[in-house]
Design an enzyme around this catalytic site. Sequence first.
Site, PDB file in Angstrom:
ATOM      1  N   ASP A  90       0.814  -1.219   0.000  1.00  0.00           N
ATOM      2  CA  ASP A  90       0.000   0.000   0.000  1.00  0.00           C
ATOM      3  C   ASP A  90       0.847   1.270   0.000  1.00  0.00           C
ATOM      4  O   ASP A  90       0.417   2.301  -0.517  1.00  0.00           O
ATOM      5  CB  ASP A  90      -0.957   0.005   1.194  1.00  0.00           C
ATOM      6  CG  ASP A  90      -2.064  -1.013   0.993  1.00  0.00           C
ATOM      7  OD1 ASP A  90      -1.769  -2.217   1.035  1.00  0.00           O
ATOM      8  OD2 ASP A  90      -3.217  -0.610   0.780  1.00  0.00           O
ATOM      9  N   TYR A 123      -9.649  -0.880   1.568  1.00  0.00           N
ATOM     10  CA  TYR A 123      -9.355  -0.741   2.999  1.00  0.00           C
ATOM     11  C   TYR A 123      -9.188   0.715   3.398  1.00  0.00           C
ATOM     12  O   TYR A 123      -8.744   1.549   2.608  1.00  0.00           O
ATOM     13  CB  TYR A 123      -8.053  -1.483   3.342  1.00  0.00           C
ATOM     14  CG  TYR A 123      -8.291  -2.868   3.917  1.00  0.00           C
ATOM     15  CD1 TYR A 123      -8.581  -3.022   5.263  1.00  0.00           C
ATOM     16  CD2 TYR A 123      -8.236  -3.998   3.116  1.00  0.00           C
ATOM     17  CE1 TYR A 123      -8.808  -4.278   5.799  1.00  0.00           C
ATOM     18  CE2 TYR A 123      -8.466  -5.261   3.643  1.00  0.00           C
ATOM     19  CZ  TYR A 123      -8.748  -5.396   4.990  1.00  0.00           C
ATOM     20  OH  TYR A 123      -8.974  -6.636   5.520  1.00  0.00           O
TER      21      TYR A 123
HETATM   22 CU   LIG Z   1      -7.688  -7.721   6.309  1.00  0.00          CU
END
Ligand SMILES: [Cu+2]
Length: 651
Positions: A317, A401
């Site tokens: 990320d 996320y």
């Molecule tokens: Cu997760």
Amino acid sequence: MTDTATVRTDAGSAGPAHPLDPASAAEYLAGRRILAAAGLLGESVRFAYYGLDEPAKDEVLAGTGWAAGRSSPSQPDRRLRAFLIDVRTGESSDVLVSLTSGQVVSRRVLDPRIDGQVPIITGDFATAEEIVRADPQWRAAMARRGLTDVTKIRTCPLTAGSFGDDDEAGRRMVRVLAFVQADPHDYAWSHPVDGVAAYLDLIERRVFRVVDEFERPVPAESGDYDDPAVRGPHRTDLRPIEITQPEGPSFTLDGTSLRWQNWSMRIGFDAREGLTLHQISLADSDGERPLIYRASVPEMVVPYGDPAFRYWQTYFDSGEYLVGKWVNSLELGCDCLGEIAYLDATIPDDFGEPRLVPNAICVHEEDHGILWKHTDIFNGSAQSRRQRRLVVSFFTTVGNYDYGFYWYFYLDGTIECEVKMTGTLFTAAYPGGDYPYSAEVAPGLGAPVHQHLFSARLDMTVDGLTNAVDEIDVGGCPVGPDNPHGNAIIQTITRLGCESAAARRADATRGRTWRVVSTERANRFGRPTAYTLYPEAAPVLLADPSSSISARSGFATNHLWVTRYDPAQRYPAGDFVNQHPGGAGLPAFIAGDQDIDGADIVLWHTFGPAHFPRPEEWPVMPVTRCGFTLKPTGFFDRNPTLDVPPPSSHC
Ligand SMILES: [Cu+2]
């Protein structure tokens, strides 16, 4: 996505107040002009990263000293670093510009087969959707599944990894998975179209392969948690909680310099790393005592554990998508309660133009329950003190996320780093039966197992630049002459003398911790002043050591690494993570196996959970936490909070 606005500021010549202050909008524009004058910004050139190239530690300390100093005559060269990509030719380069001299300092053109690719740029999201939706072979694969209106299919450009396939070598590419979004408010993550992936060359702007492995029904149940039909009516019996500090908070924020109780630090922010904390110190009667020169979480990797069709799903990320770039604008009363001070962030876009993100960093105080308490059976004293903590945090959204990065500083000298994981699960069709690599979270909807492995970089300076690290295990002892009743408990202390010896794993069965000791300063017992790292000891990378992902995220194969400070070593998986073949970062950093006993050292700590999703985490996940703790261990001569007053007159 984030609430942002574009800033267009005329570049001024004013330098930063401190050499570690983040680059300003004016500085980004000034750097852009230098790059343009050098002929490096053609029409098809984009910025995959643009940020401050921090001066080395010795330059900063020579110029300003440790304390939160102001500008001095010996300011180091102010530099910006840009990763440029020509989206027409694919040529990528790593460029340093000096704002001080107005010159390009260096430029290196990457060889993507060896060096990897620069990060995904924001424009790649729209590019991917446009090209994939137009591809005849992909459209045919969708049509075979009854999906003929491609405007109702959303696509995710996912980083490709590196698997040595001949038709992938040297390509700047993404692998694209699809989700059905029947109307603009539909929750696409509910409806994955499994078994089909488009492999997209971002430079040739074409799909070079469509993988169509299997067909499974697109899960139908809505996960739209905004829809009353899905969530039900709101509860009506939650009464307000309000946090008030009638005299204001106890911290002071002067520019980027933050002070609270005995703590002081500087706050930075970077498009790649997000929040960076600098020159963290604790003051006592001896003055400012340095503790951590720089603290950040510069990498995280999310490797997925389904060996079939989606074996390549692994996201860095930070190194591939830049967690700081996707920082949220926080809202008082929603994201933060109480007396909040916010700092804005300035994030460059694909064109190197600065973009202001208001309220990106949140600073506030929290009550944290009991600090200490005792009712003495002999003298009758009954005393209680409240703990509180200073919180410095930000939240970012990277695809499905959402991550909150929180640093906590306590009255008793404890530091905690906590990552709050929320958002939505990455989904697939559930194959049925007891599929071991995925959890069924809605009818026919699976959430593949994965890990979240963060790497914290802690440039430790416990009472000065020369530190050492001891590994401490606790254990019992066999019955013997010194232990006739078998009740003995001892610590086993092992000095980690060199970089290779300091690549370590946690061991919860031994209560393993790592103690960073000063090799210059002792406490009143004559023992070194120290801070101890308490790991959570979750599993390290679970992928096989022979796997591509193991080579690419070597940092995640251990909980601890200790390196000799080197200003070039900033990223635990290397500078260019996207499609990198592996071997970069920490395993390479320790190849020289330098001595770390009594040296200027950096700790790197891997933490984060193996995540087998639960039904309760669908369609949006309640926050799950992970992190680590640093505690003073003989740094003080006694409990440093005896002077904390009772909270009110009746206590
Ligand atoms: Cu997760």
